[in-house]
Design an enzyme around this catalytic site. Structure first.
Site, PDB file in Angstrom:
ATOM      1  N   LYS A 121      37.434  34.341  52.643  1.00  0.00           N
ATOM      2  CA  LYS A 121      37.803  32.948  52.929  1.00  0.00           C
ATOM      3  C   LYS A 121      39.258  32.679  52.551  1.00  0.00           C
ATOM      4  O   LYS A 121      40.007  32.104  53.320  1.00  0.00           O
ATOM      5  CB  LYS A 121      36.917  31.963  52.146  1.00  0.00           C
ATOM      6  CG  LYS A 121      35.448  32.033  52.441  1.00  0.00           C
ATOM      7  CD  LYS A 121      34.687  30.920  51.708  1.00  0.00           C
ATOM      8  CE  LYS A 121      34.715  31.039  50.189  1.00  0.00           C
ATOM      9  NZ  LYS A 121      33.976  32.178  49.634  1.00  0.00           N
ATOM     10  N   ARG A 160      30.131  23.356  48.345  1.00  0.00           N
ATOM     11  CA  ARG A 160      29.275  24.478  47.975  1.00  0.00           C
ATOM     12  C   ARG A 160      27.826  24.046  47.750  1.00  0.00           C
ATOM     13  O   ARG A 160      26.984  24.884  47.445  1.00  0.00           O
ATOM     14  CB  ARG A 160      29.789  25.085  46.666  1.00  0.00           C
ATOM     15  CG  ARG A 160      30.505  26.426  46.845  1.00  0.00           C
ATOM     16  CD  ARG A 160      30.993  26.800  45.475  1.00  0.00           C
ATOM     17  NE  ARG A 160      31.288  28.183  45.262  1.00  0.00           N
ATOM     18  CZ  ARG A 160      32.504  28.706  45.306  1.00  0.00           C
ATOM     19  NH1 ARG A 160      33.533  27.994  45.681  1.00  0.00           N
ATOM     20  NH2 ARG A 160      32.683  29.971  44.989  1.00  0.00           N
ATOM     21  N   ARG A 219      38.653  44.227  44.643  1.00  0.00           N
ATOM     22  CA  ARG A 219      39.522  43.113  44.259  1.00  0.00           C
ATOM     23  C   ARG A 219      39.774  43.138  42.749  1.00  0.00           C
ATOM     24  O   ARG A 219      40.897  42.919  42.304  1.00  0.00           O
ATOM     25  CB  ARG A 219      38.887  41.774  44.666  1.00  0.00           C
ATOM     26  CG  ARG A 219      39.757  40.582  44.374  1.00  0.00           C
ATOM     27  CD  ARG A 219      39.345  39.364  45.174  1.00  0.00           C
ATOM     28  NE  ARG A 219      38.189  38.687  44.613  1.00  0.00           N
ATOM     29  CZ  ARG A 219      37.562  37.675  45.223  1.00  0.00           C
ATOM     30  NH1 ARG A 219      37.940  37.256  46.394  1.00  0.00           N
ATOM     31  NH2 ARG A 219      36.533  37.090  44.647  1.00  0.00           N
ATOM     32  N   ARG A 279      40.546  37.886  37.369  1.00  0.00           N
ATOM     33  CA  ARG A 279      39.486  36.883  37.434  1.00  0.00           C
ATOM     34  C   ARG A 279      38.316  37.284  36.555  1.00  0.00           C
ATOM     35  O   ARG A 279      37.715  38.339  36.744  1.00  0.00           O
ATOM     36  CB  ARG A 279      38.998  36.722  38.876  1.00  0.00           C
ATOM     37  CG  ARG A 279      39.962  35.946  39.727  1.00  0.00           C
ATOM     38  CD  ARG A 279      39.403  35.736  41.108  1.00  0.00           C
ATOM     39  NE  ARG A 279      38.093  35.093  41.112  1.00  0.00           N
ATOM     40  CZ  ARG A 279      37.603  34.475  42.165  1.00  0.00           C
ATOM     41  NH1 ARG A 279      38.279  34.406  43.280  1.00  0.00           N
ATOM     42  NH2 ARG A 279      36.400  33.928  42.116  1.00  0.00           N
ATOM     43  N   ARG A 305      26.702  35.001  41.403  1.00  0.00           N
ATOM     44  CA  ARG A 305      27.403  34.162  42.381  1.00  0.00           C
ATOM     45  C   ARG A 305      26.755  34.276  43.758  1.00  0.00           C
ATOM     46  O   ARG A 305      26.707  33.304  44.514  1.00  0.00           O
ATOM     47  CB  ARG A 305      28.891  34.525  42.425  1.00  0.00           C
ATOM     48  CG  ARG A 305      29.640  34.019  41.188  1.00  0.00           C
ATOM     49  CD  ARG A 305      30.949  34.754  40.948  1.00  0.00           C
ATOM     50  NE  ARG A 305      31.928  34.500  41.973  1.00  0.00           N
ATOM     51  CZ  ARG A 305      32.915  35.346  42.286  1.00  0.00           C
ATOM     52  NH1 ARG A 305      33.016  36.503  41.664  1.00  0.00           N
ATOM     53  NH2 ARG A 305      33.778  35.029  43.217  1.00  0.00           N
TER      54      ARG A 305
HETATM   55  P1  AMP Z   1      35.881  30.790  44.038  1.00  0.00           P
HETATM   56  O1  AMP Z   1      37.275  31.160  43.691  1.00  0.00           O
HETATM   57  O2  AMP Z   1      35.803  29.872  45.220  1.00  0.00           O
HETATM   58  O3  AMP Z   1      34.975  31.986  44.200  1.00  0.00           O
HETATM   59  O4  AMP Z   1      35.302  29.946  42.808  1.00  0.00           O
HETATM   60  C1  AMP Z   1      35.191  30.518  41.514  1.00  0.00           C
HETATM   61  C2  AMP Z   1      34.246  29.693  40.667  1.00  0.00           C
HETATM   62  O5  AMP Z   1      34.742  28.356  40.542  1.00  0.00           O
HETATM   63  C3  AMP Z   1      32.832  29.527  41.234  1.00  0.00           C
HETATM   64  O6  AMP Z   1      31.997  30.628  40.946  1.00  0.00           O
HETATM   65  C4  AMP Z   1      32.398  28.235  40.547  1.00  0.00           C
HETATM   66  O7  AMP Z   1      32.063  28.445  39.193  1.00  0.00           O
HETATM   67  C5  AMP Z   1      33.675  27.409  40.557  1.00  0.00           C
HETATM   68  N1  AMP Z   1      33.794  26.619  41.804  1.00  0.00           N
HETATM   69  C6  AMP Z   1      34.733  26.751  42.785  1.00  0.00           C
HETATM   70  N2  AMP Z   1      34.532  25.866  43.775  1.00  0.00           N
HETATM   71  C7  AMP Z   1      33.433  25.144  43.421  1.00  0.00           C
HETATM   72  C8  AMP Z   1      32.702  24.111  44.039  1.00  0.00           C
HETATM   73  N3  AMP Z   1      33.058  23.605  45.246  1.00  0.00           N
HETATM   74  N4  AMP Z   1      31.616  23.616  43.392  1.00  0.00           N
HETATM   75  C9  AMP Z   1      31.248  24.092  42.181  1.00  0.00           C
HETATM   76  N5  AMP Z   1      31.862  25.089  41.566  1.00  0.00           N
HETATM   77  C10 AMP Z   1      32.964  25.632  42.158  1.00  0.00           C
END
Ligand code: AMP
Length: 192
Positions: A13, A88, A127, A135, A146
């Protein structure tokens, strides 16, 4: 043009949103990036989100809804945005519909980047190696969590947007350039 990129962790994404934003003068809005910045800066939100993110759970809807609601009002979003990692949950999607309506904005399309779970584990491993473990949530144990969270809480957004006639699906297992081309074609059809 306002878009959502939807897909499991590691689907690409962020990579694809980065390419499409440049080509169309849009702004990529990643709630994950914003939350990581908040954690790094040690803000109140960051303190609240840190542990939740490390275990692969979702931070509360109201936190991310507020972040996005404030952010899309900024000037640089006037030409449009790509939401990457938001919404999400169904609650977030409903809050987004409501806020867009209140702000007089429209969602043009939702691009689902579809990738099998088995491939995602390899991608996250790569990654993690490439970024030197930047991360805290890029490890196999958290990824499993996740993915579970994605299937339980985020995948219901697929029928949600399908019923709104907004969903466009691309095969995220093709080569990166092919995925970009497919997304561009689909966006062209959606906005023609
Ligand atoms: P990402 O970088 O999008 O994979 O997000 C990393 C982490 O941030 C996720 O595993 C969640 O803990 C938190 N997070 C990111 N976006 C959201 C969202 N829209 N709603 C809730 N938690 C989020």
């Amino acid at each position: 043009m306002n878009l959502i990129f939807l897909g499991p962790p590691g689907a690409g994404k962020g990579t694809q949103a980065g390419r499409v934003e440049t080509a169309h003068g849009l702004v990529q809005l990643s709630t994950g990036d914003m939350l990581r910045a908040a954690v790094a800066a040690g803000t109140e939100i960051g303190k609240q989100a840190k542990e939740i993110m490390e275990r692969g759970d979702l931070v509360p809807d109201e936190v991310v809804v507020k972040i996005i609601s404030d952010r899309i009002e900024e000037k640089d979003c006037a030409n449009g945005f790509i939401l990457d990692g938001f919404p999400r949950t169904t609650g977030q999607a409903e809050a987004l519909d409501k806020m867009l309506e209140e702000k007089g904005l429209k969602l043009n399309a939702v691009i689902e980047i579809r990738v099998d779970d088995s491939i995602l584990v390899d991608r996250i491993r790569t990654r993690a190696a490439e970024t030197g473990g930047d991360r805290a949530d890029d490890n196999e144990e958290t990824l499993k969590k996740r993915l579970e969270v994605y299937h339980a809480q985020t995948a219901p957004l697929i029928p949600y947007y399908e019923s709104q006639g907004k969903l466009l699906v691309v095969d995220g297992m093709s080569a990166i350039d092919d995925v970009t081309r497919d997304i561009e074609d689909k966006i062209g059809l959606a906005t023609a």
